[in-house]
Design an enzyme around this catalytic site. Structure first.
Site, mmCIF file in Angstrom:
data_model
loop_
_atom_site.group_PDB
_atom_site.id
_atom_site.type_symbol
_atom_site.label_atom_id
_atom_site.label_comp_id
_atom_site.label_asym_id
_atom_site.label_seq_id
_atom_site.Cartn_x
_atom_site.Cartn_y
_atom_site.Cartn_z
ATOM 1 N N ARG A 166 -16.355 18.996 97.138
ATOM 2 C CA ARG A 166 -16.689 20.430 97.173
ATOM 3 C C ARG A 166 -18.080 20.618 96.573
ATOM 4 O O ARG A 166 -18.314 20.264 95.411
ATOM 5 C CB ARG A 166 -15.658 21.254 96.400
ATOM 6 C CG ARG A 166 -15.980 22.745 96.443
ATOM 7 C CD ARG A 166 -14.803 23.623 96.048
ATOM 8 N NE ARG A 166 -14.539 23.637 94.619
ATOM 9 C CZ ARG A 166 -13.738 24.517 94.015
ATOM 10 N NH1 ARG A 166 -13.105 25.449 94.734
ATOM 11 N NH2 ARG A 166 -13.532 24.468 92.721
ATOM 12 N N ASP A 202 14.660 29.309 123.062
ATOM 13 C CA ASP A 202 13.691 29.399 124.153
ATOM 14 C C ASP A 202 12.363 28.834 123.655
ATOM 15 O O ASP A 202 12.302 28.222 122.581
ATOM 16 C CB ASP A 202 13.571 30.834 124.700
ATOM 17 C CG ASP A 202 13.143 31.814 123.631
ATOM 18 O OD1 ASP A 202 12.878 31.379 122.494
ATOM 19 O OD2 ASP A 202 13.059 33.017 123.933
HETATM 20 N N1 COA Z 1 -7.213 15.096 88.094
HETATM 21 C C1 COA Z 1 -6.901 13.898 87.598
HETATM 22 N N2 COA Z 1 -6.244 13.726 86.420
HETATM 23 C C2 COA Z 1 -5.905 14.831 85.748
HETATM 24 C C3 COA Z 1 -6.200 16.118 86.237
HETATM 25 C C4 COA Z 1 -6.890 16.235 87.450
HETATM 26 N N3 COA Z 1 -7.227 17.406 87.966
HETATM 27 N N4 COA Z 1 -5.717 17.011 85.354
HETATM 28 C C5 COA Z 1 -5.147 16.337 84.355
HETATM 29 N N5 COA Z 1 -5.269 15.007 84.576
HETATM 30 C C6 COA Z 1 -4.791 13.926 83.734
HETATM 31 C C7 COA Z 1 -5.339 14.063 82.320
HETATM 32 O O1 COA Z 1 -6.564 13.396 82.193
HETATM 33 C C8 COA Z 1 -4.231 13.448 81.485
HETATM 34 O O2 COA Z 1 -4.359 12.055 81.421
HETATM 35 P P1 COA Z 1 -4.793 11.345 80.037
HETATM 36 O O3 COA Z 1 -3.824 11.827 79.005
HETATM 37 O O4 COA Z 1 -4.707 9.887 80.330
HETATM 38 O O5 COA Z 1 -6.185 11.833 79.804
HETATM 39 C C9 COA Z 1 -2.977 13.703 82.280
HETATM 40 O O6 COA Z 1 -3.395 14.031 83.599
HETATM 41 C C10 COA Z 1 -2.189 14.847 81.732
HETATM 42 O O7 COA Z 1 -3.028 15.967 81.588
HETATM 43 P P2 COA Z 1 -2.675 17.152 80.565
HETATM 44 O O8 COA Z 1 -2.917 16.696 79.174
HETATM 45 O O9 COA Z 1 -1.313 17.665 80.871
HETATM 46 O O10 COA Z 1 -3.683 18.274 80.999
HETATM 47 P P3 COA Z 1 -5.146 18.523 80.397
HETATM 48 O O11 COA Z 1 -5.003 19.486 79.257
HETATM 49 O O12 COA Z 1 -5.829 17.235 80.165
HETATM 50 O O13 COA Z 1 -5.861 19.228 81.624
HETATM 51 C C11 COA Z 1 -6.535 20.989 83.069
HETATM 52 C C12 COA Z 1 -5.448 20.493 82.095
HETATM 53 C C13 COA Z 1 -6.038 22.229 83.790
HETATM 54 C C14 COA Z 1 -7.821 21.291 82.309
HETATM 55 C C15 COA Z 1 -6.787 19.854 84.094
HETATM 56 O O14 COA Z 1 -5.566 19.621 84.751
HETATM 57 C C16 COA Z 1 -7.916 20.069 85.050
HETATM 58 O O15 COA Z 1 -9.068 19.914 84.695
HETATM 59 N N6 COA Z 1 -7.615 20.399 86.297
HETATM 60 C C17 COA Z 1 -8.615 20.611 87.298
HETATM 61 C C18 COA Z 1 -9.243 21.977 87.130
HETATM 62 C C19 COA Z 1 -10.185 22.288 88.247
HETATM 63 O O16 COA Z 1 -10.715 21.409 88.879
HETATM 64 N N7 COA Z 1 -10.401 23.590 88.527
HETATM 65 C C20 COA Z 1 -11.237 24.025 89.587
HETATM 66 C C21 COA Z 1 -10.470 24.234 90.868
HETATM 67 S S1 COA Z 1 -9.338 25.556 90.790
HETATM 68 MG MG MG Z 2 -13.097 29.781 93.868
#
Ligand code: COA
Ligand code: MG
Length: 355
Positions: A123, A338
């Site tokens: 993106r 249908d």
């Molecule tokens: N892609 C890949 N891995 C991801 C991920 C993603 N989008 N989101 C979380 N993970 C991984 C984390 O790194 C973590 O692994 P680790 O403990 O080995 O580091 C595991 O999954 C569990 O994550 P968790 O602790 O539950 O969540 P978080 O607090 O680290 O992250 C968010 C929460 C929402 C910040 C995160 O999921 C994120 O950045 N998502 C993408 C947001 C985005 O791209 N938004 C724009 C589009 S709407």
């Molecule tokens: Mg948007």
């Protein structure tokens, strides 16, 4: 040598062929419908996935992974999402934009990550931010191409033609890259874009006549849309119903996929399941996902059950039998069948075939 993303050259999507892994050559819309009507025994693929009437890469879960976050990128091989979106836009802080685009270029060229069956897509930022052109120059300026590009905040046909011009410039010296098909994934995120949706889609489809960009998907950018129309988000998303229905309808009119809103409360898997199943019932073909825990819930909701596939296959078989004997509507397990029901059944079979 130009590769489409992390796939081997043999899987590189070539213009005129089916799109992506598992996709066979697609009949045109008219051809598909005619095949169904004539019920020719050899026409296995009558109408295709989700009423799009052409084969496309399935995108049940469209998973965002920030372009600069190597820790999250390390999870890609185990995510199992149909579509991985390496993000340069809203998932990346302003100070990290350059790092994100350079890292994505490195992922494409050096291929340090095994994407498995997942699509590798990118993106870019909207051009109005002043960042989009540089994203396109860097990401499409190397030898290897992503499978698809996501264009956020497309408000008018001009946003598409501006992108296409920058894209053409970026790939101008790369003749091998031009032989790949790059899926075009368009984000609808404002009242203006909703109003101009048919113009946007017909411009997007038209880009395919002069480039290797293929308009495949509309994505509903629900949070930006909510802000744009001054709505307040509710649990049942009733304030978004009109926009969701319009996006599904216009996408299908242009034989494109439709991807539903993000469930940002990523720990609420029950709510996610409910919203995903509702989206699937409405005709969406997939949903945006932000967290690994959301992927299996969403992909299950957008896959037909075993019972539904059995129902669809048997219905099609009986339809053919009845047609051969010259009958129209018929009784199948207590329901009148249908042509519209036959088309729905064929969508289910085609979707399973594409997975
Ligand atoms: N892609 C890949 N891995 C991801 C991920 C993603 N989008 N989101 C979380 N993970 C991984 C984390 O790194 C973590 O692994 P680790 O403990 O080995 O580091 C595991 O999954 C569990 O994550 P968790 O602790 O539950 O969540 P978080 O607090 O680290 O992250 C968010 C929460 C929402 C910040 C995160 O999921 C994120 O950045 N998502 C993408 C947001 C985005 O791209 N938004 C724009 C589009 S709407
Ligand atoms: Mg948007």
């Amino acid at each position: 040598m130009a590769l489409c993303a992390t796939r081997l050259l043999s899987l590189c999507r070539t213009p005129g062929a089916g799109a992506g892994a598992g996709a066979g050559a697609g009949a045109g819309a008219g051809a598909g419908a005619r095949a169904l009507l004539s019920s020719h025994p050899s026409s296995r693929r009558l109408l295709s996935y989700a009423n799009t009437k052409k084969r496309q890469t399935p995108r049940r879960a469209l998973m965002y992974v920030p372009g600069n976050d190597e820790r999250k990128q390390g999870k890609i091989p185990s995510l199992g999402a149909d579509c991985i979106c390496l993000d340069c836009e809203d998932g990346v802080a302003l100070g990290k934009k350059e790092a994100a685009r350079n890292r994505i270029r490195q992922i494409l060229d050096e291929r340090p990550i095994d994407f498995g069956r997942s699509e590798c897509s990118v993106r870019v930022n909207p051009f109005e931010t002043g960042l989009g052109e540089e994203d396109v120059r860097v990401i499409f300026g190397g030898p290897n191409m992503p499978d698809a590009v996501h264009l956020p905040k497309v408000d008018s046909p001009k946003d598409l033609t501006d992108f296409a011009a920058a894209y053409k410039e970026a790939i101008k010296d790369n003749s091998a890259a031009k032989s790949c098909v790059v899926g075009l994934i368009i984000f609808i995120e404002s009242a203006r874009s909703l109003l101009r949706l048919p113009d946007i889609c017909s411009t997007a489809v038209g880009l395919g006549e002069h480039s290797n960009l293929r308009a495949e998907t509309l994505v509903f950018g629900s949070d930006d849309f909510t802000a744009d129309i001054g709505a307040t988000r509710t649990a049942d998303a009733s304030e978004l119903l009109y926009a969701r229905q319009k996006i599904v309808s216009v996408a299908k009119a242009f034989q494109m996929q439709a991807i539903d809103l993000v469930h940002i409360d990523f720990k609420d898997l029950e709510g996610l399941k409910r919203q995903s199943e509702e989206g699937a019932r409405m005709g969406f073909t997939g949903k945006q996902v932000i967290h690994p825990g959301q992927v299996p819930v969403v992909q299950a909701a957008f896959s037909p059950s075993k019972e539904k596939v059995e129902w669809a296959k048997q219905l099609i078989k009986e339809f053919r039998d009845h047609e051969r004997s010259g009958k129209g509507a018929f009784n199948f397990r207590g329901s009148m069948i249908d042509m519209p029901l036959v088309k729905q059944a064929q969508n289910i079979v085609d979707m399973m075939d594409s997975l």
